[in-house]
Design a protein around this motif. Sequence first.
Motif, mmCIF file in Angstrom:
data_model
loop_
_atom_site.group_PDB
_atom_site.id
_atom_site.type_symbol
_atom_site.label_atom_id
_atom_site.label_comp_id
_atom_site.label_asym_id
_atom_site.label_seq_id
_atom_site.Cartn_x
_atom_site.Cartn_y
_atom_site.Cartn_z
ATOM 1 N N THR A 157 1.024 -1.102 -0.279
ATOM 2 C CA THR A 157 0.484 -0.366 0.554
ATOM 3 C C THR A 157 1.584 0.758 0.312
ATOM 4 N N ILE A 158 0.605 2.223 -1.008
ATOM 5 C CA ILE A 158 1.284 3.390 -1.390
ATOM 6 C C ILE A 158 1.025 4.152 -1.434
ATOM 7 N N PRO A 159 0.991 5.206 -0.316
ATOM 8 C CA PRO A 159 1.566 5.252 0.711
ATOM 9 C C PRO A 159 0.756 4.657 1.981
ATOM 10 N N THR A 160 1.799 4.065 2.885
ATOM 11 C CA THR A 160 1.361 4.047 4.616
ATOM 12 C C THR A 160 2.334 4.682 4.918
ATOM 13 N N ASP A 161 1.400 5.248 6.087
ATOM 14 C CA ASP A 161 1.694 6.030 7.635
ATOM 15 C C ASP A 161 2.605 4.816 8.385
ATOM 16 N N CYS A 162 3.481 5.918 8.743
ATOM 17 C CA CYS A 162 3.919 5.602 9.598
ATOM 18 C C CYS A 162 5.118 7.098 11.053
ATOM 19 N N ASN A 163 3.765 7.384 11.509
ATOM 20 C CA ASN A 163 4.012 8.499 11.598
ATOM 21 C C ASN A 163 4.266 8.431 13.608
ATOM 22 N N ASN A 164 4.136 7.439 13.700
ATOM 23 C CA ASN A 164 5.018 6.911 15.438
ATOM 24 C C ASN A 164 6.493 7.049 15.543
ATOM 25 N N LEU A 165 7.052 6.849 14.088
ATOM 26 C CA LEU A 165 8.498 6.298 13.828
ATOM 27 C C LEU A 165 8.985 7.961 13.453
ATOM 28 N N LYS A 166 9.727 8.130 14.520
ATOM 29 C CA LYS A 166 10.483 9.681 14.508
ATOM 30 C C LYS A 166 11.572 9.310 14.018
ATOM 31 N N PRO A 167 12.532 10.934 13.290
ATOM 32 C CA PRO A 167 13.107 10.503 13.781
ATOM 33 C C PRO A 167 14.200 10.360 14.286
ATOM 34 N N ILE A 168 15.971 9.959 14.023
ATOM 35 C CA ILE A 168 16.733 9.910 14.904
ATOM 36 C C ILE A 168 17.849 9.745 14.143
ATOM 37 N N ASP A 169 19.146 10.025 15.413
ATOM 38 C CA ASP A 169 20.519 10.000 14.675
ATOM 39 C C ASP A 169 20.725 9.060 15.373
ATOM 40 N N ALA A 170 21.204 7.860 14.538
ATOM 41 C CA ALA A 170 21.458 6.592 14.587
ATOM 42 C C ALA A 170 23.503 6.577 14.772
ATOM 43 N N LEU A 171 23.986 7.673 14.719
ATOM 44 C CA LEU A 171 25.698 7.737 14.908
ATOM 45 C C LEU A 171 25.418 8.302 16.239
ATOM 46 N N ASN A 172 24.383 9.185 17.217
ATOM 47 C CA ASN A 172 25.083 9.408 18.345
ATOM 48 C C ASN A 172 23.662 8.908 18.964
ATOM 49 N N ALA A 173 23.318 8.550 18.305
ATOM 50 C CA ALA A 173 22.378 7.895 19.765
ATOM 51 C C ALA A 173 22.458 6.868 20.646
ATOM 52 N N SER A 174 21.811 6.911 21.878
ATOM 53 C CA SER A 174 22.260 5.972 23.028
ATOM 54 C C SER A 174 21.944 4.922 22.645
ATOM 55 N N ASP A 176 19.808 2.717 24.357
ATOM 56 C CA ASP A 176 18.900 2.639 24.730
ATOM 57 C C ASP A 176 17.575 3.263 23.922
ATOM 58 N N GLU A 177 18.174 4.673 23.171
ATOM 59 C CA GLU A 177 17.262 4.940 22.693
ATOM 60 C C GLU A 177 17.421 4.537 20.798
ATOM 61 N N LEU A 178 18.481 3.971 20.346
ATOM 62 C CA LEU A 178 18.067 2.957 19.368
ATOM 63 C C LEU A 178 16.844 1.738 19.839
ATOM 64 N N ASN A 179 17.271 0.962 20.957
ATOM 65 C CA ASN A 179 16.479 0.079 21.232
ATOM 66 C C ASN A 179 15.159 0.502 20.725
ATOM 67 N N ALA A 180 14.632 1.958 21.698
ATOM 68 C CA ALA A 180 13.948 2.145 21.009
ATOM 69 C C ALA A 180 13.000 2.704 19.930
ATOM 70 N N HIS A 181 13.784 2.765 19.144
ATOM 71 C CA HIS A 181 13.368 4.179 17.656
ATOM 72 C C HIS A 181 13.566 1.756 17.298
ATOM 73 N N LEU A 182 14.090 1.165 16.831
ATOM 74 C CA LEU A 182 13.855 0.445 16.545
ATOM 75 C C LEU A 182 12.432 -0.957 17.075
ATOM 76 N N GLN A 183 12.321 -0.504 18.220
ATOM 77 C CA GLN A 183 10.386 -1.418 17.793
ATOM 78 C C GLN A 183 9.868 -0.634 17.382
ATOM 79 N N ASP A 184 9.979 0.661 17.138
ATOM 80 C CA ASP A 184 8.891 1.343 16.148
ATOM 81 C C ASP A 184 9.169 1.311 14.722
#
Length: 385
Positions: A157-174, A176-184
Motif C-alpha cells: 500500500t503506497i502510501p502507508t503512514d508510519c507517523n509514530n516512527l520519529k527521526p533519530i540520529d543513529a550515529l550519536n544516539a544511545s 537505549d534510544e536506538l533500541n526504542a527506535h528499533l521497536q517503532d
Amino acid sequence: MTQPFPPRQQPYPQQWGQPQGWPAQPSQPGWNRSQPTFGQPSWPQQPGRQQPGGFQQPGYPPRYPQQPGGFQQPPQRPRGGNPLGKVLMLLVVVCCLLLAGVIMANMIGGTGGTSRPVETYTPPPPDMDPPPLPAPKTYSEATEWMTKNPIYQQSTTIPTDCNNLKPIDALNASEDELNAHLQDLTACLLKVWHGPVEAAGYQLPRPPATVYNQPIQTACGKLDSVNASYCGGDQRIYYAKPLPKIFPKELQNTKFLMEMILGHEFGHAIQARTGISISSSAWEQRVSTKAEANVFSRRLEVQADCFAGMWINAVARSQNLDDNDLENLRTIAYNLGDDVLSGKPNIDSGHGLGDTRKRWFTTGLTGGPAISQCNTYTPPDSQVR
C-alpha cells in the motif's frame, strides 16, 4: 548485511546435504531443473498455508425496471412564474454547491491532491515464540518457491503512514534510544508487509529486534561488532550500534540510513517466512562450485535490497523523505557492494557489486506497489552480479 542462512551452516534441524539413499546429484546441476523428491526428511512441516484465492466478481443487481406508462407532460405555467418556486429552486442550487464544496475538500484533504490511507492495523508485540518457518520437501518445490512464490502476486500500500516512527540520529544516539527506535521501526515495517505476506498465504509474526555494541552470540553464530543481520534460527533481527561508521564520513549522518539497513534485514524475514530463504540456501548448498553458490546468495541479498526500497517508497511521505534523501539512500546501497567494501573491483562474492545493489534498491524504490518487480530468481545471472 550478513546472510541470514550461512552456507552449509543452516539453523535448521537437518542439513540439505545428501544423506545415504538419496538420489545422486546430477553431474551439472542446474538450479531451475526439476529434481526428484527427497523421500521423507524430518524437516518441520510447513504451517497450513491458505492459498490466496481469487476474489469472486460480485454480481451486480438487476437494473430497475422501467416504470410502467409514460410521464405526463406537466401543464404550462403562466408567464411570470411562481415567486415561491424560484426561491425554492435557488435554495436547491445553493445546497448543491455546498455539497460539491464538501466533496472537493474531502478529496484533496490538504495533502497534495490525494487522500491519505486510514490506518486500521495495529502491529502486535514482538513474537518471542514464532511458528516454524516453512520448508519445501523437494528441490523442485524449492525452485517453485523461489521463482513463482505467491508473494510475487501481491502489492504493498503506497502510501502507508508510519507517523509514530520519529527521526533519530543513529550515529550519536544511545543504545537505549536506538533500541526504542528499533521497536517503532519493526512496527512500521510490519504495517507495510503484513498484508501482502498474509494475502500470499503465509504468517508474518513480528520479529524481536536487538541493538548490540559488542560481538553477540545468536542461533546463527557469532556476529561481529559492526554488522546487522536477520537470523532464521531464532527469527530475530540484530543491529550493531557502530554500524554507520563503516560508510564514508560524509554519508554517516545520512537520513534514514539505519532504517534502510533494517528494511533490508526485514526483507530477509519476509524471505524466511515465505520459504524463499531456505529454498535458495538449499540450492546454494547443492551446486558444485563456489561461483554457482554465490549466485544464489546474491539473488537473496539483492531481493532484500529491493524489498527495502519498496518499504521506503511506501513510507517516504510520512517520513518527509525528499528526492535528495532518496538519492543519498541509493548511494548507501552502492556503498554496500562487495567491490566497494573490499576494494576489489572484480570480486565474486555473495552480496553483489555496488552498482547491482543500487539498481535493485532503486527498482523497489521507484517501481510502484507490485512485489513481482523484486523477483530476483528469474533474471539471468548477470543481472544479480
